[in-house]
Every structure is written in C-alpha cells, then in structure tokens.
Design a protein around this motif. Structure first.
Motif, short mmCIF file in Angstrom:
data_model
loop_
_atom_site.label_atom_id
_atom_site.label_comp_id
_atom_site.label_asym_id
_atom_site.label_seq_id
_atom_site.Cartn_x
_atom_site.Cartn_y
_atom_site.Cartn_z
N PRO A 85 0.91 -1.20 -0.15
CA PRO A 85 0.00 -0.45 -0.05
C PRO A 85 1.30 1.19 -0.26
CG PRO A 85 0.46 -0.64 1.96
CD PRO A 85 0.38 -1.72 1.74
N HIS B 216 -7.29 6.30 -1.82
CA HIS B 216 -6.77 5.40 -1.69
C HIS B 216 -7.94 4.03 -0.94
CE1 HIS B 216 -3.06 5.31 -2.79
NE2 HIS B 216 -2.57 6.52 -2.69
N TYR C 299 -10.28 3.04 -3.18
CA TYR C 299 -10.41 2.21 -4.30
C TYR C 299 -9.98 0.88 -4.34
CZ TYR C 299 -7.18 0.65 -8.22
OH TYR C 299 -6.95 -0.53 -9.29
N GLU C 300 -9.35 0.68 -2.84
CA GLU C 300 -9.05 -0.43 -2.09
C GLU C 300 -10.35 -1.31 -2.16
OE1 GLU C 300 -6.20 -0.97 -0.04
OE2 GLU C 300 -5.07 1.08 -0.44
N SER C 301 -11.28 -0.70 -1.80
CA SER C 301 -12.85 -1.18 -1.16
C SER C 301 -13.12 -1.14 -2.14
CB SER C 301 -13.81 0.06 -0.59
OG SER C 301 -14.91 -0.52 -0.24
N HIS D 146 -7.58 -4.19 -3.75
CA HIS D 146 -6.01 -3.93 -3.63
C HIS D 146 -5.70 -2.95 -4.00
CE1 HIS D 146 -5.80 -3.04 -8.41
NE2 HIS D 146 -6.65 -4.24 -8.90
N VAL D 147 -4.38 -2.75 -3.57
CA VAL D 147 -4.11 -1.14 -3.82
C VAL D 147 -3.95 -0.46 -4.83
CG1 VAL D 147 -2.79 -2.13 -1.76
CG2 VAL D 147 -0.93 -1.79 -3.19
#
Length: 185
Positions: A70, A90, A93-95, A99-100
């Motif tokens: 991350p 961030h 996006y990850e949710s 992925h990062v």
C-alpha cells in the motif's frame, strides 16, 4: 555487454527469480523472465518482461496486484486537505477493486507525483471492474519495468537510495521497497 545484464544472465535461476520477484510478485512472471535468459540487451530483457506481464492469467494478475504494498506515509509539507483526500481516495479504491492502487510515476517529476496520484485515483474510481483490471495490469507492467531497469542498472555500482546492497552475492542489488508505485502521500 551491459555489466548488470551479464550478471543477471549468469545468475542461478533461483537467484534471478528471487530478484525478479522484487520487481513483480507474480511467480509465473518471474519464472518466465528468468527462464528465457540470456538476454542480449537490456531492451530485450524489458521486452520479455513486458510480454510476460501481458500474458498473466487473470488469477495471476489478481495475486500480483494483491501482493503490492500500500501507499507509504505522507511526506512532510503535504497539506492536511491533500492527505485527507488521498487517504479517502486510496480507501475507496481498495474497497472497490480489492487491491491497492498501482500507478507508474517514473515519467513525472517528483513534485508532480501527488497531483498525478490523486487525479489517477479519481479517474480510475469511475472504471468498471474489467476496465480497471486492464488499466491496473498496464500500470503494474510499467512499475515492474521501472523496477527491473533500476535493478539491472544497479549491478556492480554503489547502492543508491533505490537499490541497496543484497544480503548475498555482493553484486546484484534488489529493487527494495523504496520505489513504491504508490506515491508516498
């Protein structure tokens, strides 16, 4: 021949694969690039790395993206509003994608990284899952290419901020975590 490439070409397969995994965590990618040695030029190595990245199966790509680190800590001097916006983007996006966020920033000056990251996050959050998979795959390929370039360029020279001394061998640095494809914001 390029000294670093020569060392890479002569290394045992296990060592070359290990070094490659520091560039991209896909074992399939690393083993394929390692198996096709020797490479006559650095450009041939990069072309093979690109081809191997394009050929990753969806599950292999998902695993490589999931293994990316991350984004790092915020550098000093970043306004609180920018930190908050980036942290929120961030997290969103990850949710959404699992992925990062991966973005290759080597084409930009360091003072542009913050803006490029935030604008990239905002734009890519609008992608559907398949569209983002394609974009993320290309960004991961570009990040791996930049890491591989630094890795091979660092052989035989003094370690730099982006290539530190290896624990073994004395000749081949690893790409280390300092080149995170996520701007440290």
């Amino acid at each position: 021949m390029h000294r670093g490439l020569s060392v890479f070409n002569r290394a045992p397969a296990a060592s070359a694969t290990s070094w490659l995994l520091a560039c991209c965590t896909s074992l399939a990618w690393a083993e394929r690039v390692s198996a096709h040695r020797p490479y006559p030029t650095p450009d041939a190595l990069l072309a093979a790395a690109d081809e191997a990245a394009y050929d990753l199966a969806p599950a292999q790509l998902a695993a490589a993206l999931a293994a990316e680190r991350p984004h790092g800590p915020h550098p000093s001097g970043v306004p609180a509003a920018a930190r908050t916006a980036l942290d929120a983007a961030h997290a969103a996006y990850e949710s959404r994608f699992g992925h990062v966020f991966v973005i290759a920033l080597e084409a930009y000056r360091s003072e542009e990284h913050l803006d490029q990251t935030l604008s990239g996050l905002r734009a890519r959050l609008a992608n559907d899952a398949e569209e983002e998979r394609v974009v993320a795959a290309d960004e991961l390929r570009r990040v791996a290419r930049a890491r591989l370039t630094r890795l091979v360029s660092g052989i035989g020279g003094q370690p730099t901020d982006q290539a530190r001394k290896p624990e073994k061998s004395g000749e081949f640095p690893d790409s280390g975590p300092s080149d995170s494809p996520y701007v440290p914001v």
